[in-house]
Enzyme design. Structure first.
Site, PDB file in Angstrom:
ATOM      1  CE  LYS A 192       6.082  17.204 -20.193  1.00 16.96           C
ATOM      2  NZ  LYS A 192       6.072  16.821 -21.592  1.00 16.96           N
TER       3      LYS A 192
ATOM      4  CE  LYS B 133       0.277  13.605 -17.609  1.00 12.62           C
ATOM      5  NZ  LYS B 133       0.602  14.510 -18.716  1.00 12.62           N
TER       6      LYS B 133
ATOM      7  CE  LYS C 144       4.810   8.738 -23.904  1.00 16.49           C
ATOM      8  NZ  LYS C 144       4.683  10.023 -24.565  1.00 16.49           N
TER       9      LYS C 144
HETATM   10  P1  TYM Z   1       2.186  12.534 -25.022  1.00 15.66           P
HETATM   11  O1  TYM Z   1       3.255  11.872 -25.816  1.00 15.66           O
HETATM   12  O2  TYM Z   1       2.496  12.999 -23.656  1.00 15.66           O
HETATM   13  O3  TYM Z   1       0.934  11.601 -24.930  1.00 15.66           O
HETATM   14  C1  TYM Z   1       0.357  11.007 -26.082  1.00 15.66           C
HETATM   15  C2  TYM Z   1      -1.150  10.972 -25.946  1.00 15.66           C
HETATM   16  O4  TYM Z   1      -1.519  10.230 -24.776  1.00 15.66           O
HETATM   17  C3  TYM Z   1      -2.374  11.014 -23.957  1.00 15.66           C
HETATM   18  N1  TYM Z   1      -2.073  10.722 -22.555  1.00 15.66           N
HETATM   19  C4  TYM Z   1      -2.978  10.318 -21.665  1.00 15.66           C
HETATM   20  N2  TYM Z   1      -4.294  10.082 -21.765  1.00 15.66           N
HETATM   21  C5  TYM Z   1      -4.939   9.654 -20.659  1.00 15.66           C
HETATM   22  N3  TYM Z   1      -4.318   9.463 -19.461  1.00 15.66           N
HETATM   23  C6  TYM Z   1      -3.000   9.701 -19.313  1.00 15.66           C
HETATM   24  N4  TYM Z   1      -2.393   9.480 -18.146  1.00 15.66           N
HETATM   25  C7  TYM Z   1      -2.263  10.152 -20.443  1.00 15.66           C
HETATM   26  N5  TYM Z   1      -0.965  10.463 -20.655  1.00 15.66           N
HETATM   27  C8  TYM Z   1      -0.871  10.817 -21.945  1.00 15.66           C
HETATM   28  C9  TYM Z   1      -2.034  12.456 -24.306  1.00 15.66           C
HETATM   29  O5  TYM Z   1      -3.095  13.334 -23.995  1.00 15.66           O
HETATM   30  C10 TYM Z   1      -1.765  12.358 -25.781  1.00 15.66           C
HETATM   31  O6  TYM Z   1      -2.985  12.417 -26.503  1.00 15.66           O
HETATM   32  N6  TYM Z   1       1.976  17.134 -26.835  1.00 15.66           N
HETATM   33  C11 TYM Z   1       1.582  15.798 -27.096  1.00 15.66           C
HETATM   34  C12 TYM Z   1       2.084  15.242 -28.402  1.00 15.66           C
HETATM   35  C13 TYM Z   1       1.767  16.073 -29.604  1.00 15.66           C
HETATM   36  C14 TYM Z   1       0.517  16.183 -30.245  1.00 15.66           C
HETATM   37  C15 TYM Z   1       0.727  17.024 -31.356  1.00 15.66           C
HETATM   38  C16 TYM Z   1      -0.735  15.657 -29.970  1.00 15.66           C
HETATM   39  C17 TYM Z   1       2.659  16.809 -30.323  1.00 15.66           C
HETATM   40  N7  TYM Z   1       2.022  17.378 -31.374  1.00 15.66           N
HETATM   41  C18 TYM Z   1      -0.318  17.377 -32.221  1.00 15.66           C
HETATM   42  C19 TYM Z   1      -1.783  16.010 -30.842  1.00 15.66           C
HETATM   43  C20 TYM Z   1      -1.562  16.852 -31.942  1.00 15.66           C
HETATM   44  C21 TYM Z   1       2.139  14.916 -25.987  1.00 15.66           C
HETATM   45  O7  TYM Z   1       3.112  15.230 -25.360  1.00 15.66           O
HETATM   46  O8  TYM Z   1       1.566  13.743 -25.878  1.00 15.66           O
END
Ligand code: TYM
Length: 338
Positions: A117, A201, A204
């Site tokens: 990032k 991947k 967003k």
């Molecule tokens: P984020 O917002 O990027 O994504 C949310 C969830 O979606 C999953 N994900 C995917 N799974 C499969 N294929 C993909 N291409 C894909 N893109 C995203 C992510 O693994 C996630 O589960 N850091 C985290 C948010 C967070 C969080 C937490 C999660 C903040 N605090 C505490 C769990 C517990 C994130 O950026 O997710």
């Protein structure tokens, strides 16, 4: 000591959610909701660590409501499971500060997501982006959550959460105070790839909207994106072995398997030897059939933002009650006079 099972997970309100978020995370949350108590958070504090969510208050609030609506439309029941935004539970930030003093620079230096990032200009990234995984550990441990359903990309962050929990327990002489949270990475699509490039991947923040299927896309947009999805010139394989070196085929078949709730083997058998064109039509139809009810419900919910705000506030009150009591204990362990 065994800790009471509790699930916590979250998503960032940055742009709109996509099929990867749904299949990698949300779909599993809904299943887990029937098995254990859960808390689901919209991580607005994480969203301001990077440009996409920083300095755009109206957009952040809009995206926060949209993510909350997606949780509910996807099947999370707010009556049973608190849904809230992180910004309404200040204990996340409070614990994150303490964890900033527990985590080591060397640990954070290894985080691959920060490297991706921040890109070539690390010195221009926010300090928040660097300590992002520490806040994530606080999100989980401020509730002493034991299970964290996420996609594969969050595995390293979860390992860091475990290291922080372990080091706190050791350094303050409180074995078992924090649980070591378990990542729950399940389903047939734990890493959904971009429709334009099977090595990347689905994300967003990818600049090409054709790379992802958004939860807000209509049937026409979904069909168009799947039609344009990158493939290879061969017919569909008849075994998993034949998928080697064919990341785009593997991705599309895995998406189908996850949406149809069937194994990848069964999906391969179903389309073996066929051309991509026919398979893509079947995949579009299935995707639309599964996503349309969610999209329609999201739209209905978003027409009443005050109701979403009410759900977030009520979820935050329930979550805070737990977080405050854990923070009281933490402060005593650390030596803060309360
Ligand atoms: P984020 O917002 O990027 O994504 C949310 C969830 O979606 C999953 N994900 C995917 N799974 C499969 N294929 C993909 N291409 C894909 N893109 C995203 C992510 O693994 C996630 O589960 N850091 C985290 C948010 C967070 C969080 C937490 C999660 C903040 N605090 C505490 C769990 C517990 C994130 O950026 O997710």
């Amino acid at each position: 000591m065994t800790h009471t099972p509790l699930v916590l997970s979250g998503m960032q309100p940055t742009n709109t959610l996509h099929l990867g978020n749904y299949l990698g995370a949300l779909k599993n949350w809904v299943r887990m909701q029937a098995e254990m108590p859960c808390l689901f958070c919209v991580v607005d504090m994480h969203a301001i660590t990077a440009e996409a969510g920083y300095g755009k208050p109206d957009e952040l609030a809009r995206a926060t409501r949209e993510v909350a609506a997606a949780y509910i439309a996807g099947g999370v029941d707010p009556e049973r499971t608190p849904i809230f935004n992180q910004g309404q539970v200040p204990e996340h930030a409070e614990l994150a500060w303490i964890f900033n003093c527990v985590a080591r620079l060397g640990w954070l230096d290894r985080m691959t997501q920060f490297k991706e990032k921040s890109g070539k200009h690390k010195e221009r990234a926010s300090v928040g982006l660097y300590t992002y995984p520490v806040l994530m550990a606080a999100d989980i441990l401020v509730y002493k959550a034991t299970h964290v359903p996420v996609g594969e990309d969050q595995k390293q962050h979860l390992e860091l959460s475990r290291d922080i929990a372990q080091k706190f327990n050791n350094d303050f002489g409180v074995p078992d105070f924090f649980p070591l949270p378990e990542p729950v990475i399940t389903g047939h699509a734990t890493r959904v790839m971009s429709l334009r490039d099977g090595a990347k991947k689905m994300s967003k923040t990818d600049e090409s909207d054709n790379s992802r299927i958004n939860l807000t896309d209509d049937a026409e947009a979904i069909a168009g994106k799947i039609k344009r999805a990158k493939t290879d010139p061969l017919p569909l394989p008849s075994s998993k072995d034949e998928l080697k070196g064919r990341p785009e085929a593997e991705n599309l078949l895995s998406i189908y398997a996850a949406l149809a709730d069937q194994t990848l083997d069964a999906t391969i058998a179903q389309f073996a030897g066929q051309q991509f064109s026919g398979f893509k039509t079947a995949l579009s139809e299935l995707t639309v059939a599964k996503l349309e009810p969610i999209t329609t419900e999201m739209r209905r919910l978003l027409a009443d933002p005050a109701e979403i705000d009410r759900i977030l506030k009520s979820g935050a009150q329930k979550a805070r009650a737990i977080a405050i009591s854990v923070m009281d204990e933490v402060k005593k362990k650390v030596g803060f006079i309360t």
